[in-house]
Design a protein around this motif. Structure first.
Motif, PDB file in Angstrom:
ATOM      1  N   LEU A 161      98.797  99.854 -23.982  1.00 20.29           N
ATOM      2  CA  LEU A 161      99.535 100.073 -25.136  1.00 20.29           C
ATOM      3  C   LEU A 161     100.476 100.255 -24.410  1.00 20.29           C
ATOM      4  O   LEU A 161     101.758  99.144 -25.255  1.00 20.29           O
ATOM      5  CB  LEU A 161      99.362 101.551 -25.633  1.00 20.29           C
ATOM      6  CG  LEU A 161     100.145 101.694 -26.920  1.00 20.29           C
ATOM      7  CD1 LEU A 161     100.151 101.052 -28.743  1.00 20.29           C
ATOM      8  CD2 LEU A 161      99.898 103.717 -26.896  1.00 20.29           C
ATOM      9  N   GLY A 162     101.067 100.349 -23.638  1.00 20.55           N
ATOM     10  CA  GLY A 162     102.328 100.400 -22.259  1.00 20.55           C
ATOM     11  C   GLY A 162     102.913  98.991 -22.199  1.00 20.55           C
ATOM     12  O   GLY A 162     103.919  98.625 -22.976  1.00 20.55           O
ATOM     13  N   VAL A 171     103.862 104.357 -17.442  1.00 17.15           N
ATOM     14  CA  VAL A 171     104.350 105.630 -18.365  1.00 17.15           C
ATOM     15  C   VAL A 171     103.796 106.097 -19.539  1.00 17.15           C
ATOM     16  O   VAL A 171     103.394 107.429 -19.843  1.00 17.15           O
ATOM     17  CB  VAL A 171     105.667 105.396 -18.715  1.00 17.15           C
ATOM     18  CG1 VAL A 171     106.409 106.629 -19.868  1.00 17.15           C
ATOM     19  CG2 VAL A 171     106.395 105.345 -17.736  1.00 17.15           C
ATOM     20  N   SER A 172     103.110 105.073 -20.136  1.00 21.38           N
ATOM     21  CA  SER A 172     102.540 105.417 -21.233  1.00 21.38           C
ATOM     22  C   SER A 172     101.019 105.623 -21.781  1.00 21.38           C
ATOM     23  O   SER A 172     100.547 106.869 -21.628  1.00 21.38           O
ATOM     24  CB  SER A 172     102.404 104.463 -22.289  1.00 21.38           C
ATOM     25  OG  SER A 172     101.566 104.109 -23.143  1.00 21.38           O
ATOM     26  N   ALA A 186     105.889 100.840 -17.672  1.00 18.83           N
ATOM     27  CA  ALA A 186     105.645 100.693 -19.277  1.00 18.83           C
ATOM     28  C   ALA A 186     103.932 101.114 -18.819  1.00 18.83           C
ATOM     29  O   ALA A 186     104.373 102.610 -19.681  1.00 18.83           O
ATOM     30  CB  ALA A 186     105.495 100.220 -19.820  1.00 18.83           C
ATOM     31  N   GLY A 187     103.638 100.770 -18.220  1.00 19.31           N
ATOM     32  CA  GLY A 187     102.262 101.151 -18.394  1.00 19.31           C
ATOM     33  C   GLY A 187     102.167 102.246 -17.875  1.00 19.31           C
ATOM     34  O   GLY A 187     100.482 103.520 -18.601  1.00 19.31           O
ATOM     35  N   GLY A 231      95.960 103.821 -22.302  1.00 18.40           N
ATOM     36  CA  GLY A 231      97.609 104.579 -23.422  1.00 18.40           C
ATOM     37  C   GLY A 231      98.111 102.914 -22.295  1.00 18.40           C
ATOM     38  O   GLY A 231      99.349 103.028 -22.280  1.00 18.40           O
ATOM     39  N   GLY A 232      98.007 102.539 -20.484  1.00 15.22           N
ATOM     40  CA  GLY A 232      98.184 101.774 -19.880  1.00 15.22           C
ATOM     41  C   GLY A 232      98.418 101.017 -20.577  1.00 15.22           C
ATOM     42  O   GLY A 232      99.233  99.567 -20.116  1.00 15.22           O
ATOM     43  N   ILE A 280     103.820  96.868 -25.453  1.00 19.53           N
ATOM     44  CA  ILE A 280     105.124  96.869 -25.981  1.00 19.53           C
ATOM     45  C   ILE A 280     105.883  96.517 -24.693  1.00 19.53           C
ATOM     46  O   ILE A 280     107.043  95.279 -25.821  1.00 19.53           O
ATOM     47  CB  ILE A 280     104.393  98.855 -26.267  1.00 19.53           C
ATOM     48  CG1 ILE A 280     103.786  99.366 -26.911  1.00 19.53           C
ATOM     49  CG2 ILE A 280     106.837  99.253 -26.452  1.00 19.53           C
ATOM     50  CD1 ILE A 280     104.250 100.619 -27.252  1.00 19.53           C
ATOM     51  N   ALA A 281     105.642  96.457 -23.593  1.00 15.42           N
ATOM     52  CA  ALA A 281     106.949  96.195 -23.288  1.00 15.42           C
ATOM     53  C   ALA A 281     106.985  94.781 -22.686  1.00 15.42           C
ATOM     54  O   ALA A 281     107.698  93.833 -22.678  1.00 15.42           O
ATOM     55  CB  ALA A 281     106.553  96.830 -21.923  1.00 15.42           C
ATOM     56  N   TRP A 306     108.884  95.672 -15.509  1.00 17.42           N
ATOM     57  CA  TRP A 306     108.550  95.876 -16.608  1.00 17.42           C
ATOM     58  C   TRP A 306     107.016  96.222 -17.043  1.00 17.42           C
ATOM     59  O   TRP A 306     106.662  97.907 -17.796  1.00 17.42           O
ATOM     60  CB  TRP A 306     109.473  95.539 -17.488  1.00 17.42           C
ATOM     61  CG  TRP A 306     111.225  95.306 -17.350  1.00 17.42           C
ATOM     62  CD1 TRP A 306     111.515  94.246 -16.555  1.00 17.42           C
ATOM     63  CD2 TRP A 306     112.233  96.158 -17.568  1.00 17.42           C
ATOM     64  NE1 TRP A 306     112.603  94.368 -16.367  1.00 17.42           N
ATOM     65  CE2 TRP A 306     113.135  95.413 -16.871  1.00 17.42           C
ATOM     66  CE3 TRP A 306     111.840  97.401 -17.476  1.00 17.42           C
ATOM     67  CZ2 TRP A 306     113.881  95.909 -16.539  1.00 17.42           C
ATOM     68  CZ3 TRP A 306     113.037  98.218 -17.862  1.00 17.42           C
ATOM     69  CH2 TRP A 306     114.815  96.725 -17.011  1.00 17.42           C
TER      70      TRP A 306
END
Length: 267
Positions: free
Chosen positions: A96-97, A60-61, A57-58, A93-94, A100-101, A53
């Protein structure tokens, strides 16, 4: 001066060296986090379950931040560019993803992320460093022109000669931080604070490195009020790190390292 090696000459069919190093970095980070969790007497299963996960998420973000903040002009190519997650990634960005995940995952699982924070710090730093070697091999973070002894001798066309290579500098910084974190992991005052220390040291170094980014090439990072998106991220990391060092309780006694085959659970 370091010679320039054309990254296209290192391709093995469709396999890009950048992708190989990113994959190795993710694998290394996951292995270290699991091992350090077990060493601290924590259940490593939440890490195993979180890993796919966090990676998804990393990616995509990381792509969305690259596309929307670093190079929004790429949207002019095609509206479908937003779905090409393999075409351009931002490390911040990775991050951040992944964060969040982690917040969502650990909240749903009712597992305390704070107990795993030191293990994450010890894994993320070297894993990120390996991924940054991929950036160096790809030479996708050229800096300003220089005669510094660690400069890369970029070709005169189109780079104009030797420049800083910020991917390499980032990797060196992260490996140095890795050594420091491992040296401090058993220090009572720093236990439960390693992730915050990582955030502060890396953010300070990265903020400085971004002042060396090239502005005279065709494909350069966007600036907002003179700062790159990563520099704004660095400011947030420093705030997070300082907050953690000030408010988090250290463990003077620390967790007793788990013996082989003895792993507890964390709730």
């Amino acid at each position: 001066m370091i010679p320039y090696v054309d990254p296209h000459s290192l391709k093995l069919g469709p396999i890009e060296p950048f992708g190989v190093f990113v994959a190795l970095g993710i694998f290394l980070a996951a292995r270290i986090v699991v091992k350090q969790s077990a060493r601290q007497g924590l259940d490593p299963n939440p890490i195993h379950d979180y890993a796919p996960w966090g990676v998804g998420a990393g990616v995509v973000s990381g792509h969305l931040v690259h596309l929307l903040f670093y190079h929004p002009e790429e949207l002019n190519k095609s509206p479908f560019q937003i779905f090409k997650v393999w075409d351009g990634l931002s490390s911040f960005g990775g991050l951040l993803g992944g964060v969040i995940a982690a917040i969502i995952y650990f909240k749903i699982r009712k597992v305390s992320f704070a107990k795993y924070a030191d293990a994450f710090a010890l894994g993320v730093a070297p894993g990120w460093g390996v991924a940054r070697i991929g950036c160096f091999v790809a030479h996708d973070h050229p800096g300003v022109r220089t005669d510094f002894f660690l400069a890369v001798n970029f070709p005169a066309i189109p780079y104009g000669g030797p420049r800083h290579d910020l991917g390499m500098y980032d990797a060196i910084l992260l490996f140095a931080i890795t050594g420091l974190l491992f040296a401090l992991r058993n220090t009572g005052k720093m236990q439960n604070r390693l992730l915050h220390l990582l955030a502060i040291i890396y953010a300070c170094g990265r903020f400085f490195f971004d002042t060396l980014r090239a502005t005279d090439l065709n494909y350069v990072d966007a600036r907002y009020l003179g700062l790159t998106p990563a520099q704004y991220g660095c400011i947030l990391l420093i705030v997070y790190g300082l907050w953690g060092l000030i408010t988090k309780r250290s463990s003077q006694t620390g967790a007793t390292p788990a013996s082989s085959g003895s792993v507890g659970t964390a709730r």
